[in-house]
Write an enzyme that holds these catalytic residues in place. Structure first.
Site, PDB file in Angstrom:
ATOM      1  CB  THR A  91      -0.889  -0.005   1.270  1.00 39.68           C
ATOM      2  OG1 THR A  91      -1.444   1.285   1.471  1.00 39.68           O
ATOM      3  CG2 THR A  91      -0.084  -0.324   2.534  1.00 39.68           C
ATOM      4  CG  ASP A  92      -1.091   5.056  -0.955  1.00 41.02           C
ATOM      5  OD1 ASP A  92      -1.681   4.389  -0.079  1.00 41.02           O
ATOM      6  OD2 ASP A  92      -1.639   5.998  -1.554  1.00 41.02           O
ATOM      7  CD  GLU A  93      -3.541   3.308   4.163  1.00 35.17           C
ATOM      8  OE1 GLU A  93      -3.491   3.279   5.396  1.00 35.17           O
ATOM      9  OE2 GLU A  93      -4.571   3.058   3.508  1.00 35.17           O
TER      10      GLU A  93
ATOM     11  CE1 TYR B  29      -3.142  -2.823   5.681  1.00 35.94           C
ATOM     12  CE2 TYR B  29      -3.147  -0.467   5.186  1.00 35.94           C
ATOM     13  CZ  TYR B  29      -3.149  -1.787   4.761  1.00 35.94           C
ATOM     14  OH  TYR B  29      -3.138  -2.076   3.411  1.00 35.94           O
TER      15      TYR B  29
ATOM     16  CE  LYS C  20       0.339  -4.700   2.895  1.00 36.43           C
ATOM     17  NZ  LYS C  20       0.032  -6.058   2.341  1.00 36.43           N
TER      18      LYS C  20
END
Ligand code: NAD
Ligand code: TYD
Length: 361
Positions: free
Chosen positions: A133-135, A158, A162
């Site tokens: 993810t870009d998060e 989260y 990741k």
């Protein structure tokens, strides 16, 4: 291509599986634990098709992952299985640490042993594609965009889990020579999206005439990508991506949360009459703790180097998504009734209640 795909009963995994089985004539083994977020009904279109198989298993179970790879003999692993909801990670991070970090470790170890034992031609063709993810890049101010060279700065349980998994994947490449590919994508939306995430939650609450919860003042920005465009990007990367590289994937569709919710209200009003405009249901609620302000992706590299381009704009994609939810109550009604009916997740009071029951190790 023979692909072992983890998390295929989830939102993005099921879209990738449909693309591979129905359009690419690939042979796919879906490996999925079927957590609250996994649903075999999302793979209904693939059931019974040649080249489709399903195995209910936990990716943290290393002996089982080893056995599945030895039996199925994949050309590539596409690793999507994860705990994926930020709000749930705030309430309790244990499953995120276990699946996203330990589970990725188990997948890497299983793939390393399998890869090492392959014949030279199969060995050089093998790929381990990690979907992220870009998060992991943190939160942006009003300008700029994440790219493949942005430093990691995760801020939620989260995104931290990741980020950890991304680091493990790159370490297995550098240290053991595992031929990996990593993709980091922005927020997806579209069919079969579990109704805990913003877009499906708002569509279904709006249909029910329930309040539409907007966190904080609704000014947070996400970059939205239609899930089938993400699925095509992932298949492009697994087929043609360069080993060891990262590709950022995004929708070039930045929207403030409030705008997204208002758009859904207006499109629903045009399709299904309501007593009052649905915008009147919008309710500003307590903000998410540590709420990232803005995400945006520069997806120039995958466009230039692999020729991928999104097909849907936010306007066409959101309309298609609303039409899908209107036509597919068979899928979401049981989920709203039995699994999650839309209550608020991720407030600190709930996280404090959970604290007492957490066991480490
Ligand atoms: P999802 O929550 O809809 O699906 C996750 C799937 O993984 C479910 O089918 C679940 O049963 C399965 N799973 C969970 N734990 C497992 C375990 N221990 N063993 C086996 N299977 C397990 O998630 P999604 O939105 O489809 O996301 C898929 C991947 O893409 C994730 O890795 C996520 O981090 C990443 N991603 C998601 C988005 C997004 O907007 N949804 C954006 C970028 C990246
Ligand atoms: P979400 O779909 O949970 O994705 P992510 O947190 O991974 O970006 O949330 C998208 C945005 O919408 C995020 O800024 C939080 C916000 N949000 C709301 O305002 N109300 C809601 O009920 C939910 C679930 C999210």
């Amino acid at each position: 291509m023979r692909i072992l795909l983890t998390g295929g009963a989830g939102f993005i995994g099921s879209a990738v599986t449909r693309l591979l089985v129905l359009e690419k004539a690939a042979t796919v083994l879906v490996v999925d634990k079927l957590t609250y977020a996994g649903d075999r009904r999302s793979l209904r279109d693939c059931e019974g098709k040649p080249g489709f198989a399903f195995e209910q298993a936990d990716i943290c179970d290393l002996p089982r992952m080893r056995a599945l790879m030895a039996e199925f003999r994949p050309d590539a692993v596409m690793h999507l299985a994860a705990e994926s909801h930020v709000d749930r990670s705030i309430t309790g991070a244990a499953d995120f640490i276990q699946t996203n970090i330990n589970g990725t470790f188990a997948m890497l170890e299983a793939a390393r042993a399998y890869h090492a034992a392959l014949e030279p031609a199969a060995r050089s063709a093998f790929r381990f594609h990690h979907i992220s993810t870009d998060e992991v890049f943190g939160s942006l101010g009003p300008t700029g965009a994440f790219s493949e060279t942005t430093a990691y700065d995760p801020r939620s349980p989260y995104s931290a889990s990741k980020a950890a998994s991304d680091h493990l994947v790159r370490a297995w490449h550098e240290t053991y020579g595992l031929p990996v590919l990593v993709t980091n994508c922005s927020n997806n939306y579209g069919p079969y999206h579990f109704p805990e995430k913003l877009i499906p939650l708002i569509i279904l609450n709006a249909l029910d005439g329930k309040p539409l919860p907007v966190y904080g003042d609704g000014s947070n920005i996400r970059d939205w990508l239609y899930v089938e465009d993400h699925a095509r990007a992932l298949v492009t990367v697994v087929e043609r991506g360069k080993v060891g590289e990262t590709y950022c994937i995004g929708g070039r569709s930045e929207r403030r949360n409030l705008e997204v919710v208002q758009t859904i209200c207006d499109l629903l009003d045009q399709r299904v009459q309501a007593a009052r405009p649905r915008r009147e249901l919008i309710t500003f609620v307590a903000d998410r703790p540590g709420h990232d302000q803005r995400y945006a992706i520069d997806c120039g590299k995958i466009e230039r180097e692999l020729g991928w381009k999104q097909r849907e704009s936010f306007e066409t994609g959101i309309a298609a998504t609303i039409d899908w939810y209107l036509a597919n109550g068979w899928w979401w009604q049981p989920l709203r009734e039995k699994k999650y009916s839309g209550e608020r997740l991720g407030l600190l009071a709930a996280a404090e209640r959970q604290e007492a029951s957490v066991k480490v190790g």
